[in-house]
Design an enzyme around this catalytic site. Sequence first.
Site, PDB file in Angstrom:
ATOM      1  N   VAL A  76       0.871  -1.172   0.000  1.00 15.87           N
ATOM      2  CA  VAL A  76       0.000   0.000   0.000  1.00 15.87           C
ATOM      3  C   VAL A  76       0.909   1.223   0.000  1.00 15.87           C
ATOM      4  O   VAL A  76       1.819   1.319   0.826  1.00 15.87           O
ATOM      5  CB  VAL A  76      -0.890  -0.009   1.267  1.00 15.87           C
ATOM      6  CG1 VAL A  76      -1.766   1.234   1.332  1.00 15.87           C
ATOM      7  CG2 VAL A  76      -1.750  -1.271   1.293  1.00 15.87           C
ATOM      8  N   CYS A  77       0.694   2.138  -0.924  1.00 14.07           N
ATOM      9  CA  CYS A  77       1.564   3.317  -1.022  1.00 14.07           C
ATOM     10  C   CYS A  77       1.449   4.160   0.244  1.00 14.07           C
ATOM     11  O   CYS A  77       0.355   4.574   0.635  1.00 14.07           O
ATOM     12  CB  CYS A  77       1.206   4.164  -2.233  1.00 14.07           C
ATOM     13  SG  CYS A  77       2.149   5.709  -2.282  1.00 14.07           S
ATOM     14  N   ILE A  78       2.572   4.420   0.860  1.00 15.82           N
ATOM     15  CA  ILE A  78       2.554   5.093   2.163  1.00 15.82           C
ATOM     16  C   ILE A  78       2.068   6.537   2.062  1.00 15.82           C
ATOM     17  O   ILE A  78       1.269   6.986   2.881  1.00 15.82           O
ATOM     18  CB  ILE A  78       3.937   4.986   2.864  1.00 15.82           C
ATOM     19  CG1 ILE A  78       3.852   5.553   4.274  1.00 15.82           C
ATOM     20  CG2 ILE A  78       5.046   5.661   2.072  1.00 15.82           C
ATOM     21  CD1 ILE A  78       4.992   5.112   5.169  1.00 15.82           C
ATOM     22  N   ALA A  81      -1.623   6.544   1.448  1.00 16.55           N
ATOM     23  CA  ALA A  81      -2.335   6.020   2.612  1.00 16.55           C
ATOM     24  C   ALA A  81      -2.410   7.052   3.736  1.00 16.55           C
ATOM     25  O   ALA A  81      -3.471   7.263   4.331  1.00 16.55           O
ATOM     26  CB  ALA A  81      -1.659   4.742   3.109  1.00 16.55           C
TER      27      ALA A  81
END
Lengths: 130, 120
Positions: A76-78, A81
Site C-alpha cells: 500500500v503506497c505510504i 495512505a
Amino acid sequence: MKFAIALYSAAHAPSSRRALRFAEAALASGHEIVRLFFYQDGVHSASSNIVTPQDEQDIAQQWATFVSQHQLDGVVCIAAALRRGVLNEDEAARYQRPGVNLKAPWELSGLGQLHDAIQTADRLICFGGP
Amino acid sequence: MSKSLLIISRQAPWSGPGAKEALDIVLAGGAFDLPIGLLFLDDGIFQLLANQNAAAIEQKNLSANLQALTMFGVDDLYACNHSLSERGITPAGLAVADVQSLSTEEVRALIDRYDQVITL
C-alpha cells in the site's frame, strides 16, 4: 506469466472487486502475481475498518484473506495512505493518531515498489482510476 | 534493459490529489533512472497552463513539480493536440517548455511504443 496488479479504487468500487477476481483467476490459471500495489483511493481497499452489510460482499476482507492465503506481496503506497487516513501501527504512533486500520498482510511502502514490480512483471494490469 | 513506462495524466490540477499522484509516479521513476514518458490528456492539459493561482483555492501549486521533471531526467513530455484544442488552449500557451504536442494518430503510436502504461 508474471503479473503486477495496481489498484486505484476503494473496496466499495466495482473495480476493486474486478481486480480481486482477476487476481484470483490469474493464480488459478497458474500465473504469478509479483506484487499488488494499492495507490490513490486503492489504499482504502486494504483498510481493516470496513464494515459491509451482512448480505453484501466484504471485498476489503476478501483482499486481505486472498493475500494472506497465497502469501502475496501486498503493498500500500505510504504517501497515498497517510493522506487518506489509512495507518498501520507504526504510522499511527508516529503521527499520534488514535486509529489503526492497516494490518498484516499489508505493508506500507513507497512508489519505488511500483516501479520495481513493473520492471519484474511481464504485464502491469491496472484497475480503477479516472 | 529497463521496461519503458508511459504515464497518461488526465486530471486537472484542482480536481484533487490525482494530478500530483500521477506526477509522483513519474518523478519516482525518474529518480530510479527508468525510461519514463508523460502524456497530458483530457483535463490533464490544465496542469500545463501558466499563471495558475493555486493559493486562491488553498492548494499547492503543481507547476514547481512539473519544472522538476527535467531535473529528474524526464524529458519525454507530450500533450494531446485534440485535448488542447477542445479546451481552446494553444501549445504556445503552455507554461512547461519542451512539451511536444501530438496528433491523435501520434498519441496512438506513442502508447504503442511504451512497454507499460498507467492512466490516472
